[in-house]
Write a protein that holds these residues in place. Sequence first.
Motif, PDB file in Angstrom:
ATOM      1  N   LEU A 195      19.743 -23.033  16.345  1.00 43.76           N
ATOM      2  CA  LEU A 195      18.605 -22.398  17.018  1.00 43.76           C
ATOM      3  C   LEU A 195      17.502 -23.397  17.314  1.00 43.76           C
ATOM      4  O   LEU A 195      16.881 -23.362  18.383  1.00 43.76           O
ATOM      5  CB  LEU A 195      18.064 -21.260  16.139  1.00 43.76           C
ATOM      6  CG  LEU A 195      16.906 -20.443  16.709  1.00 43.76           C
ATOM      7  CD1 LEU A 195      17.355 -19.683  17.954  1.00 43.76           C
ATOM      8  CD2 LEU A 195      16.364 -19.470  15.667  1.00 43.76           C
ATOM      9  N   TYR A 196      17.258 -24.304  16.378  1.00 41.40           N
ATOM     10  CA  TYR A 196      16.122 -25.213  16.502  1.00 41.40           C
ATOM     11  C   TYR A 196      16.405 -26.404  17.414  1.00 41.40           C
ATOM     12  O   TYR A 196      15.540 -26.832  18.177  1.00 41.40           O
ATOM     13  CB  TYR A 196      15.727 -25.720  15.117  1.00 41.40           C
ATOM     14  CG  TYR A 196      14.361 -26.369  15.071  1.00 41.40           C
ATOM     15  CD1 TYR A 196      13.223 -25.606  14.850  1.00 41.40           C
ATOM     16  CD2 TYR A 196      14.209 -27.732  15.249  1.00 41.40           C
ATOM     17  CE1 TYR A 196      11.972 -26.177  14.812  1.00 41.40           C
ATOM     18  CE2 TYR A 196      12.962 -28.322  15.211  1.00 41.40           C
ATOM     19  CZ  TYR A 196      11.853 -27.541  14.994  1.00 41.40           C
ATOM     20  OH  TYR A 196      10.612 -28.124  14.965  1.00 41.40           O
ATOM     21  N   PHE A 198      19.317 -26.852  19.520  1.00 37.35           N
ATOM     22  CA  PHE A 198      20.219 -26.699  20.656  1.00 37.35           C
ATOM     23  C   PHE A 198      19.885 -25.496  21.535  1.00 37.35           C
ATOM     24  O   PHE A 198      20.699 -25.114  22.375  1.00 37.35           O
ATOM     25  CB  PHE A 198      21.671 -26.585  20.163  1.00 37.35           C
ATOM     26  CG  PHE A 198      22.133 -27.790  19.402  1.00 37.35           C
ATOM     27  CD1 PHE A 198      22.532 -28.939  20.063  1.00 37.35           C
ATOM     28  CD2 PHE A 198      22.143 -27.784  18.016  1.00 37.35           C
ATOM     29  CE1 PHE A 198      22.948 -30.063  19.358  1.00 37.35           C
ATOM     30  CE2 PHE A 198      22.554 -28.894  17.300  1.00 37.35           C
ATOM     31  CZ  PHE A 198      22.955 -30.040  17.973  1.00 37.35           C
ATOM     32  N   THR A 199      18.723 -24.891  21.340  1.00 36.46           N
ATOM     33  CA  THR A 199      18.318 -23.761  22.180  1.00 36.46           C
ATOM     34  C   THR A 199      16.891 -23.959  22.689  1.00 36.46           C
ATOM     35  O   THR A 199      16.165 -24.845  22.224  1.00 36.46           O
ATOM     36  CB  THR A 199      18.389 -22.422  21.413  1.00 36.46           C
ATOM     37  OG1 THR A 199      17.354 -22.394  20.417  1.00 36.46           O
ATOM     38  CG2 THR A 199      19.745 -22.239  20.744  1.00 36.46           C
ATOM     39  N   ARG A 200      16.522 -23.103  23.601  1.00 36.02           N
ATOM     40  CA  ARG A 200      15.179 -23.164  24.181  1.00 36.02           C
ATOM     41  C   ARG A 200      14.114 -22.854  23.138  1.00 36.02           C
ATOM     42  O   ARG A 200      12.989 -23.368  23.229  1.00 36.02           O
ATOM     43  CB  ARG A 200      15.093 -22.152  25.339  1.00 36.02           C
ATOM     44  CG  ARG A 200      13.749 -22.088  26.008  1.00 36.02           C
ATOM     45  CD  ARG A 200      13.774 -21.089  27.152  1.00 36.02           C
ATOM     46  NE  ARG A 200      12.452 -20.942  27.757  1.00 36.02           N
ATOM     47  CZ  ARG A 200      12.188 -20.135  28.759  1.00 36.02           C
ATOM     48  NH1 ARG A 200      13.174 -19.394  29.284  1.00 36.02           N
ATOM     49  NH2 ARG A 200      10.971 -20.054  29.259  1.00 36.02           N
ATOM     50  N   VAL A 201      14.446 -22.026  22.149  1.00 34.04           N
ATOM     51  CA  VAL A 201      13.477 -21.640  21.121  1.00 34.04           C
ATOM     52  C   VAL A 201      12.912 -22.868  20.412  1.00 34.04           C
ATOM     53  O   VAL A 201      11.696 -23.019  20.260  1.00 34.04           O
ATOM     54  CB  VAL A 201      14.120 -20.689  20.091  1.00 34.04           C
ATOM     55  CG1 VAL A 201      13.175 -20.453  18.907  1.00 34.04           C
ATOM     56  CG2 VAL A 201      14.475 -19.366  20.748  1.00 34.04           C
ATOM     57  N   GLY A 202      13.786 -23.758  19.973  1.00 36.54           N
ATOM     58  CA  GLY A 202      13.330 -24.950  19.277  1.00 36.54           C
ATOM     59  C   GLY A 202      12.480 -25.843  20.151  1.00 36.54           C
ATOM     60  O   GLY A 202      11.463 -26.387  19.698  1.00 36.54           O
ATOM     61  N   ARG A 203      12.868 -26.004  21.408  1.00 35.59           N
ATOM     62  CA  ARG A 203      12.095 -26.842  22.324  1.00 35.59           C
ATOM     63  C   ARG A 203      10.696 -26.277  22.536  1.00 35.59           C
ATOM     64  O   ARG A 203       9.703 -27.025  22.579  1.00 35.59           O
ATOM     65  CB  ARG A 203      12.829 -26.977  23.661  1.00 35.59           C
ATOM     66  CG  ARG A 203      14.124 -27.774  23.569  1.00 35.59           C
ATOM     67  CD  ARG A 203      14.655 -28.119  24.954  1.00 35.59           C
ATOM     68  NE  ARG A 203      15.045 -26.924  25.699  1.00 35.59           N
ATOM     69  CZ  ARG A 203      16.255 -26.390  25.644  1.00 35.59           C
ATOM     70  NH1 ARG A 203      17.183 -26.917  24.863  1.00 35.59           N
ATOM     71  NH2 ARG A 203      16.550 -25.329  26.366  1.00 35.59           N
ATOM     72  N   GLU A 204      10.604 -24.956  22.669  1.00 39.42           N
ATOM     73  CA  GLU A 204       9.299 -24.328  22.857  1.00 39.42           C
ATOM     74  C   GLU A 204       8.410 -24.500  21.626  1.00 39.42           C
ATOM     75  O   GLU A 204       7.209 -24.760  21.747  1.00 39.42           O
ATOM     76  CB  GLU A 204       9.478 -22.844  23.187  1.00 39.42           C
ATOM     77  CG  GLU A 204      10.053 -22.576  24.561  1.00 39.42           C
ATOM     78  CD  GLU A 204      10.151 -21.089  24.865  1.00 39.42           C
ATOM     79  OE1 GLU A 204       9.937 -20.280  23.933  1.00 39.42           O
ATOM     80  OE2 GLU A 204      10.440 -20.741  26.024  1.00 39.42           O
TER      81      GLU A 204
END
Length: 337
Positions: A195-196, A198-204
């Motif tokens: 999640l952190y 490899f996804t957009r959530v972590g980048r945000e």
Amino acid sequence: MEQIQTATQKKEHVLTLREKLTILRESRYFLMVFPFAMLAVIVLIFTAATGGQFFQTSVFTSIFSQAVIIGTCATGVSFIYSNGNLDISIGSVLGLAATIGVMVFTRTGSPVLMILVMVVVSLALMAFNCTMSVVCHIKTITVAIVVTQIYGAISTLLIGGTGSIDIDYNVSTMLEDGGFRYIAFILYFAFCIVLYHFTRVGRELRFLGGNENCAAQTGISNARATYISFLVTGLGVGLAAVFSVINVSAVSVETGSNLGMDVMLATVLGGMSIFGGARSNAYAGILGALTVAALNTGLLMVGVSSAWIQGIRGIIFLILVWMNSERQALLPSRVQF
């Protein structure tokens, strides 16, 4: 002549301690080496101080048991820290979730229901903390200070004068020997890593922690990201509550005490700044948790009192935060201090 003088002054410039630390910290190898170096140093120091007793299997088992609890919480809390928020109520949330879960178990005898209740209660408490911050616009650290007292008082009232509530030892043994703790931790850790990183959530989250104003201009919702970070943390704290209970087959008024400091110390010892930003990661907590558990165990083995242990950990934490603090000079960012 002036150019010669200027060149001479540049040659005579001596790096300050702060500049040396900045150069060291900004090295690409620093974050890879620092956590392992700190763990190795602590192990060597306490091995020498205890005459080799620190290398006993029972000691390493105890360290690993502590590290799983601290590391689970620290892995979740990295989501909160990454976007510049700070929550020190983790210990009281864990204590209250564990208390309610054990009370449910004593009435139903169901370990499955106990686990579910602990996780759900932890999620609800962390969601409440987040709501107070997002909706009521109260800083997360202020909310954490207040709810720590509230949750602690509720736990004390629920446990009552006995000071602890025991659960069936056979149930604890079944969960522990059955590998529940390790399976749950591995699944949660893998979930957080994906999640952190490899996804957009972590980048945000990292973008918000690095510069909230710029992130807002790109359309990133701070409220949404904050709720996600608190709920992911709540899941981890709920699992850590289960680990804490099965570790000692009981819950007491001391369950979760000092966990907030352990989690913050584990974060910085793992090489991550508690002020968030681009250098945040979801795996620092478990690396730092091993070091914190080794530090706690080693200090106890050499006869250091609990009061002195708190002081020593506090000093180490302040030094590491000072080394890890980042102040942007150009772009406006959130107020970190």
